[in-house]
Scaffold this motif. Structure first.
Motif, mmCIF file in Angstrom:
data_model
loop_
_atom_site.group_PDB
_atom_site.id
_atom_site.type_symbol
_atom_site.label_atom_id
_atom_site.label_comp_id
_atom_site.label_asym_id
_atom_site.label_seq_id
_atom_site.Cartn_x
_atom_site.Cartn_y
_atom_site.Cartn_z
ATOM 1 N N ASP A 322 16.270 -10.146 27.291
ATOM 2 C CA ASP A 322 15.289 -9.079 27.477
ATOM 3 C C ASP A 322 15.983 -7.738 27.723
ATOM 4 O OD1 ASP A 322 13.179 -10.965 27.327
ATOM 5 O OD2 ASP A 322 13.428 -11.426 29.457
ATOM 6 N N ILE A 323 16.994 -7.761 28.557
ATOM 7 C CA ILE A 323 17.716 -6.527 28.883
ATOM 8 C C ILE A 323 18.405 -5.980 27.633
ATOM 9 C CG2 ILE A 323 19.522 -5.486 30.300
ATOM 10 C CD1 ILE A 323 17.005 -6.391 31.831
ATOM 11 N N ASN A 324 19.026 -6.843 26.854
ATOM 12 C CA ASN A 324 19.710 -6.410 25.630
ATOM 13 C C ASN A 324 18.722 -5.801 24.636
ATOM 14 O OD1 ASN A 324 22.093 -7.389 26.696
ATOM 15 N ND2 ASN A 324 22.067 -9.286 25.511
ATOM 16 N N SER A 325 17.564 -6.411 24.532
ATOM 17 C CA SER A 325 16.533 -5.890 23.635
ATOM 18 C C SER A 325 16.071 -4.512 24.080
ATOM 19 C CB SER A 325 15.344 -6.854 23.591
ATOM 20 O OG SER A 325 14.303 -6.332 22.795
ATOM 21 N N TYR A 326 15.845 -4.366 25.368
ATOM 22 C CA TYR A 326 15.430 -3.075 25.925
ATOM 23 C C TYR A 326 16.512 -2.021 25.674
ATOM 24 C CZ TYR A 326 13.358 0.114 29.449
ATOM 25 O OH TYR A 326 12.787 1.180 30.101
ATOM 26 N N GLN A 327 17.775 -2.434 25.815
ATOM 27 C CA GLN A 327 18.872 -1.500 25.583
ATOM 28 C C GLN A 327 18.883 -0.986 24.147
ATOM 29 O OE1 GLN A 327 21.467 -0.452 28.032
ATOM 30 N NE2 GLN A 327 21.290 1.109 26.422
ATOM 31 N N ARG A 328 18.663 -1.882 23.183
ATOM 32 C CA ARG A 328 18.652 -1.470 21.771
ATOM 33 C C ARG A 328 17.518 -0.480 21.496
ATOM 34 N NH1 ARG A 328 20.561 -6.838 21.106
ATOM 35 N NH2 ARG A 328 18.451 -7.702 20.946
ATOM 36 N N PHE A 329 16.398 -0.673 22.167
ATOM 37 C CA PHE A 329 15.287 0.261 22.012
ATOM 38 C C PHE A 329 15.645 1.632 22.579
ATOM 39 C CE2 PHE A 329 10.873 1.443 23.811
ATOM 40 C CZ PHE A 329 10.660 2.333 22.772
ATOM 41 N N VAL A 330 16.165 1.663 23.781
ATOM 42 C CA VAL A 330 16.518 2.940 24.415
ATOM 43 C C VAL A 330 17.607 3.653 23.620
ATOM 44 C CG1 VAL A 330 17.513 3.991 26.493
ATOM 45 C CG2 VAL A 330 15.750 2.217 26.709
ATOM 46 N N ASP A 331 18.521 2.896 23.008
ATOM 47 C CA ASP A 331 19.572 3.501 22.186
ATOM 48 C C ASP A 331 18.999 4.303 21.010
ATOM 49 O OD1 ASP A 331 21.520 2.442 23.813
ATOM 50 O OD2 ASP A 331 21.990 0.754 22.486
ATOM 51 N N VAL A 332 17.803 3.928 20.546
ATOM 52 C CA VAL A 332 17.157 4.656 19.454
ATOM 53 C C VAL A 332 16.896 6.106 19.854
ATOM 54 C CG1 VAL A 332 14.997 4.859 18.141
ATOM 55 C CG2 VAL A 332 16.140 2.648 18.330
ATOM 56 N N PHE A 333 16.538 6.340 21.093
ATOM 57 C CA PHE A 333 16.270 7.698 21.563
ATOM 58 C C PHE A 333 17.538 8.543 21.555
ATOM 59 C CE2 PHE A 333 12.695 5.330 23.066
ATOM 60 C CZ PHE A 333 11.637 6.220 23.028
ATOM 61 N N PHE A 334 18.670 7.898 21.841
ATOM 62 C CA PHE A 334 19.948 8.601 21.767
ATOM 63 C C PHE A 334 20.309 8.909 20.314
ATOM 64 C CE2 PHE A 334 24.695 8.329 21.664
ATOM 65 C CZ PHE A 334 24.935 9.533 22.323
ATOM 66 N N LYS A 335 20.111 7.933 19.433
ATOM 67 C CA LYS A 335 20.425 8.121 18.024
ATOM 68 C C LYS A 335 19.554 9.205 17.394
ATOM 69 C CE LYS A 335 21.835 3.289 17.409
ATOM 70 N NZ LYS A 335 21.481 1.983 16.800
ATOM 71 N N GLU A 336 18.322 9.323 17.861
ATOM 72 C CA GLU A 336 17.406 10.326 17.327
ATOM 73 C C GLU A 336 17.546 11.681 18.014
ATOM 74 O OE1 GLU A 336 14.995 10.423 14.799
ATOM 75 O OE2 GLU A 336 16.101 8.650 14.115
ATOM 76 N N GLY A 337 18.465 11.780 18.964
ATOM 77 C CA GLY A 337 18.710 13.055 19.633
ATOM 78 C C GLY A 337 17.719 13.405 20.719
ATOM 79 N N VAL A 338 16.848 12.456 21.092
ATOM 80 C CA VAL A 338 15.880 12.712 22.157
ATOM 81 C C VAL A 338 16.561 12.604 23.513
ATOM 82 C CG1 VAL A 338 13.697 11.983 23.187
ATOM 83 C CG2 VAL A 338 13.997 11.873 20.704
ATOM 84 N N LEU A 339 17.441 11.623 23.656
ATOM 85 C CA LEU A 339 18.294 11.517 24.838
ATOM 86 C C LEU A 339 19.616 12.213 24.554
ATOM 87 C CD1 LEU A 339 17.874 7.810 26.031
ATOM 88 C CD2 LEU A 339 17.433 9.841 27.405
ATOM 89 N N LYS A 340 20.068 13.019 25.477
ATOM 90 C CA LYS A 340 21.317 13.753 25.284
ATOM 91 C C LYS A 340 22.539 12.874 25.533
ATOM 92 C CE LYS A 340 18.947 17.310 24.280
ATOM 93 N NZ LYS A 340 18.788 17.637 22.843
ATOM 94 N N LYS A 341 22.358 11.839 26.316
ATOM 95 C CA LYS A 341 23.442 10.879 26.537
ATOM 96 C C LYS A 341 22.857 9.484 26.661
ATOM 97 C CE LYS A 341 23.629 11.559 31.570
ATOM 98 N NZ LYS A 341 24.503 11.867 32.716
ATOM 99 N N SER A 342 23.681 8.503 26.407
ATOM 100 C CA SER A 342 23.219 7.125 26.430
ATOM 101 C C SER A 342 22.798 6.720 27.847
ATOM 102 C CB SER A 342 24.334 6.196 25.946
ATOM 103 O OG SER A 342 23.909 4.858 25.944
ATOM 104 N N VAL A 343 21.780 5.869 27.928
ATOM 105 C CA VAL A 343 21.278 5.379 29.208
ATOM 106 C C VAL A 343 21.487 3.869 29.280
ATOM 107 C CG1 VAL A 343 19.218 4.994 30.614
ATOM 108 C CG2 VAL A 343 19.553 7.200 29.465
ATOM 109 N N ASP A 344 22.101 3.409 30.364
ATOM 110 C CA ASP A 344 22.269 1.986 30.603
ATOM 111 C C ASP A 344 20.996 1.468 31.250
ATOM 112 O OD1 ASP A 344 22.945 -0.574 31.336
ATOM 113 O OD2 ASP A 344 24.806 -0.033 32.371
ATOM 114 N N VAL A 345 20.250 0.618 30.550
ATOM 115 C CA VAL A 345 18.946 0.186 31.064
ATOM 116 C C VAL A 345 19.069 -0.647 32.334
ATOM 117 C CG1 VAL A 345 17.875 0.270 28.785
ATOM 118 C CG2 VAL A 345 18.830 -1.889 29.613
ATOM 119 N N LYS A 346 20.245 -1.185 32.610
ATOM 120 C CA LYS A 346 20.414 -1.944 33.849
ATOM 121 C C LYS A 346 20.141 -1.063 35.060
ATOM 122 C CE LYS A 346 23.841 -5.148 31.934
ATOM 123 N NZ LYS A 346 25.260 -5.607 31.981
#
Length: 357
Positions: A322-346
């Motif tokens: 579940d955590i890994n899946s959530y991480q891949r989703f949040v990484d999309v925001f970084f790839k799309e430039g919405v997040l300025k830096k990567s977020v560790d969902v943990k």
């Protein structure tokens, strides 16, 4: 190349006259402002942290979608009251507003179905403001349906690639706009040039497809199931986001305000326990609770048999997958430039010690 996933189960058809009635209902539901209601009864016993004859008041901000099913069950089964809690229930149409209410302190928790991606964005701007204690979405095998690409019954659109030069509708807010942009890119389309993205209330999705206001919608359940059941629209891709981002895919989250946790940890613990209990009930016997869905979602009572069961993960059941899946989703925001830096969902996840578990 990403594989397309198609829904293969046949659903009963309803006649056109009923469909028009249902669409009108759904369209109307999409226009409401936030609605408040309190649910309370006097408990027969006093839970730890509350005095005899009193209840601890909590404010919940929620979205009327299938992912929120555990919250509906908690309300209907009186689980909050049994835990000595009085809930002020605030309904929103826009997922951004739910997270805003939590960060600002106007609400204590977002029941299942609060936006998982927007939660990460909010914490990136306001560190330690929110904690996630559950995830909700869909999974391709076995089929727990979360979302789908919806088009008119006679449409030739069979994939996102077919949307070049067209319009796609999606749920309001940065989360689903970002998801849609990412998926379009995965299909060789430029979301700024090749396709127009229209944000619209959930209740307007089917009617917008039928009126050709948009060529397709990327919609959360129960839109796809109702569209398919009416026979006037069809779901050409089931669990589209799981096919392009992560399987399982969790767009929803159960969220606590960190302010709530710090100020009233024992009350927050009871909220988590109630949602966990309700999640267990839904997962064990979803069919039993189908009838209550029409009370909370834009569904007629005779439509509830068509809606698909969501994938609901409680706090006690969350695992590394579940955590890994959530991480891949949040990484999309970084790839799309919405997040300025990567977020560790943990860092977003609730720790048991924070609420004394």
């Amino acid at each position: 190349m990403h594989k397309q996933y198609f829904h293969l189960s046949a659903l009963n058809r309803i006649n056109r006259r009923k469909f028009v009635k249902y669409s009108a209902l759904a369209a109307g539901s999409g226009l409401f402002a936030a609605c408040r209601q309190s649910t309370s009864t006097t408990p027969t016993s006093s839970p730890q942290g509350s005095t005899a004859g009193t209840k601890d008041k909590v404010v919940a901000s929620w979205l009327p979608i299938m992912q929120t099913s555990a919250y509906y069950v908690a309300l209907e089964e009186g689980l909050f009251e049994k835990a000595g809690l009085e809930v002020e229930s605030v309904k929103f149409e826009n997922p951004n507003q739910i997270i805003d209410s939590l960060v600002s302190g106007r609400a204590d928790f977002g029941p299942p179905g609060a936006a998982a991606g927007i939660t990460a964005l909010a914490v990136s701007k306001s560190p330690n403001s929110l904690k996630v204690f559950g995830l909700q979405g869909g999974q391709i095998n076995p089929t727990y349906i979360n979302d789908g690409l919806i088009v008119k019954k006679d449409s030739n659109i069979a994939s996102f690639k077919d949307l070049r030069g067209g319009k796609i509708g999606t749920i309001p807010g940065i989360q689903w706009k970002t998801i849609t942009r990412f998926i379009l890119r995965q299909n060789g389309l430029d979301p700024d040039k090749d396709v127009t993205i229209e944000q619209m209330a959930v209740g307007l999705h089917i009617s917008s497809v039928l009126s050709s206001a948009v060529d397709a919608t990327l919609s959360l359940e129960p839109v796809g199931s109702i569209a398919t059941a009416t026979g006037q629209a069809k779901r050409v891709i089931t669990n589209a986001v799981a096919g392009f981002i992560s399987d399982p895919f969790y767009s929803g989250a159960a969220v606590l305000s960190n302010k709530f946790i710090k100020e009233r940890p024992e009350v927050a613990k009871r909220v988590v326990q109630v949602i966990d209990e309700a999640t267990k009930l839904v997962n064990q016997d979803f069919d039993k609770y189908r009838p209550i869905l029409s009370k909370y979602i834009a569904l007629k009572p005779d439509q509830v048999e068509y809606v698909a069961q969501p994938l609901l993960r409680s706090f006690v059941d969350l695992n590394q997958t579940d955590i890994n899946s959530y991480q891949r989703f949040v990484d999309v925001f970084f790839k799309e430039g919405v997040l300025k830096k990567s977020v560790d969902v943990k860092t977003l996840m609730l720790d048991k010690s924070q609420i004394g578990l």
